[in-house]
Design an enzyme around this catalytic site. Sequence first.
Site, PDB file in Angstrom:
ATOM      1  N   ASP A   1      33.760  37.690  45.966  1.00 40.20           N
ATOM      2  CA  ASP A   1      32.247  37.510  44.691  1.00 40.20           C
ATOM      3  C   ASP A   1      32.204  35.934  44.393  1.00 40.20           C
ATOM      4  O   ASP A   1      32.684  35.174  45.235  1.00 40.20           O
ATOM      5  CB  ASP A   1      32.225  37.741  43.701  1.00 40.20           C
ATOM      6  CG  ASP A   1      32.931  37.243  42.004  1.00 40.20           C
ATOM      7  OD1 ASP A   1      33.355  36.584  42.856  1.00 40.20           O
ATOM      8  OD2 ASP A   1      32.797  37.773  41.284  1.00 40.20           O
TER       9      ASP A   1
ATOM     10  N   CYS B   1      38.042  36.367  43.505  1.00 38.08           N
ATOM     11  CA  CYS B   1      36.238  36.572  42.251  1.00 38.08           C
ATOM     12  C   CYS B   1      37.072  35.124  41.716  1.00 38.08           C
ATOM     13  O   CYS B   1      37.926  34.697  41.478  1.00 38.08           O
ATOM     14  CB  CYS B   1      36.225  38.016  41.630  1.00 38.08           C
ATOM     15  SG  CYS B   1      37.383  38.442  40.228  1.00 38.08           S
TER      16      CYS B   1
ATOM     17  N   THR C   1      38.875  35.550  38.419  1.00 37.98           N
ATOM     18  CA  THR C   1      39.224  35.498  37.317  1.00 37.98           C
ATOM     19  C   THR C   1      41.000  36.286  38.805  1.00 37.98           C
ATOM     20  O   THR C   1      42.086  35.818  38.934  1.00 37.98           O
ATOM     21  CB  THR C   1      39.895  36.119  35.578  1.00 37.98           C
ATOM     22  OG1 THR C   1      39.397  37.617  36.872  1.00 37.98           O
ATOM     23  CG2 THR C   1      39.037  36.197  35.876  1.00 37.98           C
TER      24      THR C   1
ATOM     25  N   HIS D   1      58.679  45.142  47.610  1.00 32.82           N
ATOM     26  CA  HIS D   1      58.640  46.166  46.127  1.00 32.82           C
ATOM     27  C   HIS D   1      57.652  47.161  46.208  1.00 32.82           C
ATOM     28  O   HIS D   1      57.570  48.986  46.536  1.00 32.82           O
ATOM     29  CB  HIS D   1      58.945  45.775  45.125  1.00 32.82           C
ATOM     30  CG  HIS D   1      60.257  45.033  45.073  1.00 32.82           C
ATOM     31  ND1 HIS D   1      60.744  44.928  43.388  1.00 32.82           N
ATOM     32  CD2 HIS D   1      61.369  45.077  45.334  1.00 32.82           C
ATOM     33  CE1 HIS D   1      62.107  44.256  43.882  1.00 32.82           C
ATOM     34  NE2 HIS D   1      62.451  44.200  45.071  1.00 32.82           N
TER      35      HIS D   1
ATOM     36  N   HIS E   1      62.311  52.239  47.113  1.00 35.16           N
ATOM     37  CA  HIS E   1      60.871  52.132  46.745  1.00 35.16           C
ATOM     38  C   HIS E   1      59.817  52.661  46.958  1.00 35.16           C
ATOM     39  O   HIS E   1      58.859  52.782  47.028  1.00 35.16           O
ATOM     40  CB  HIS E   1      60.035  50.471  47.072  1.00 35.16           C
ATOM     41  CG  HIS E   1      61.221  49.521  46.191  1.00 35.16           C
ATOM     42  ND1 HIS E   1      61.366  48.440  45.081  1.00 35.16           N
ATOM     43  CD2 HIS E   1      62.114  47.974  46.722  1.00 35.16           C
ATOM     44  CE1 HIS E   1      62.122  48.653  45.279  1.00 35.16           C
ATOM     45  NE2 HIS E   1      62.913  47.336  46.639  1.00 35.16           N
TER      46      HIS E   1
HETATM   47  C1  RB5 Z   1      31.863  36.255  37.915  1.00 36.52           C
HETATM   48  O1  RB5 Z   1      31.599  35.272  36.805  1.00 36.52           O
HETATM   49  C2  RB5 Z   1      33.181  37.025  37.173  1.00 36.52           C
HETATM   50  O2  RB5 Z   1      33.276  37.920  35.985  1.00 36.52           O
HETATM   51  C3  RB5 Z   1      34.111  37.254  38.322  1.00 36.52           C
HETATM   52  O3  RB5 Z   1      33.993  36.635  38.944  1.00 36.52           O
HETATM   53  C4  RB5 Z   1      35.676  37.955  38.191  1.00 36.52           C
HETATM   54  O4  RB5 Z   1      36.391  36.424  37.134  1.00 36.52           O
HETATM   55  C5  RB5 Z   1      35.453  39.205  37.228  1.00 36.52           C
HETATM   56  O5  RB5 Z   1      36.929  39.546  36.790  1.00 36.52           O
END
Ligand code: RB5
Length: 148
Positions: free
Chosen positions: A10, A67, A69, A100, A135
């Site tokens: 994203d 993304c 995070t 694993h 596993h």
């Molecule tokens: C976008 O602002 C953010 O929420 C997305 O990139 C991500 O971190 C969500 O888990």
Amino acid sequence: MSKPIALAADHGGYALKEEVKKHLDELGIAYKDFGTHSEASVDYPDMALPACDAVVSGECDKALLFCGTGVGISMSANKVKGIRACCCSDAFSAEYTRRHNDANALCMGGRVVGPGLACQLVDLFLNTEYEGGRHDGRIAKLMAIENR
Ligand code: RB5
């Protein structure tokens, strides 16, 4: 010829995806980029799905997903039947999720991981084999949850 790696991000992971693409180019590793292609806001589930579908269909080998995070896109990926995605920001997890868990998607946060570490995690993820053995039964149980 080996299958390409599926890439998707994203807007929060877009810049890191572009850094990882440069790294894959240097290594001569083929990939298919499912977007996004700019910093414009998009929704991470929309980006994860086509890349994960390409892994499950066999068109692509594994997925590298990004993304802000790494969490939202990993949650999205793990909703796709056949995907075992790991959100990683350390080398041990990137290696052992292959050894694993036989993970087929590595997820990272563009607001968490720098490009140098991300490329190291990618290398570990792509170059580590699944160990099988004890596993196998755990993964069979994990995947059976999809059919509950
Ligand atoms: C976008 O602002 C953010 O929420 C997305 O990139 C991500 O971190 C969500 O888990």
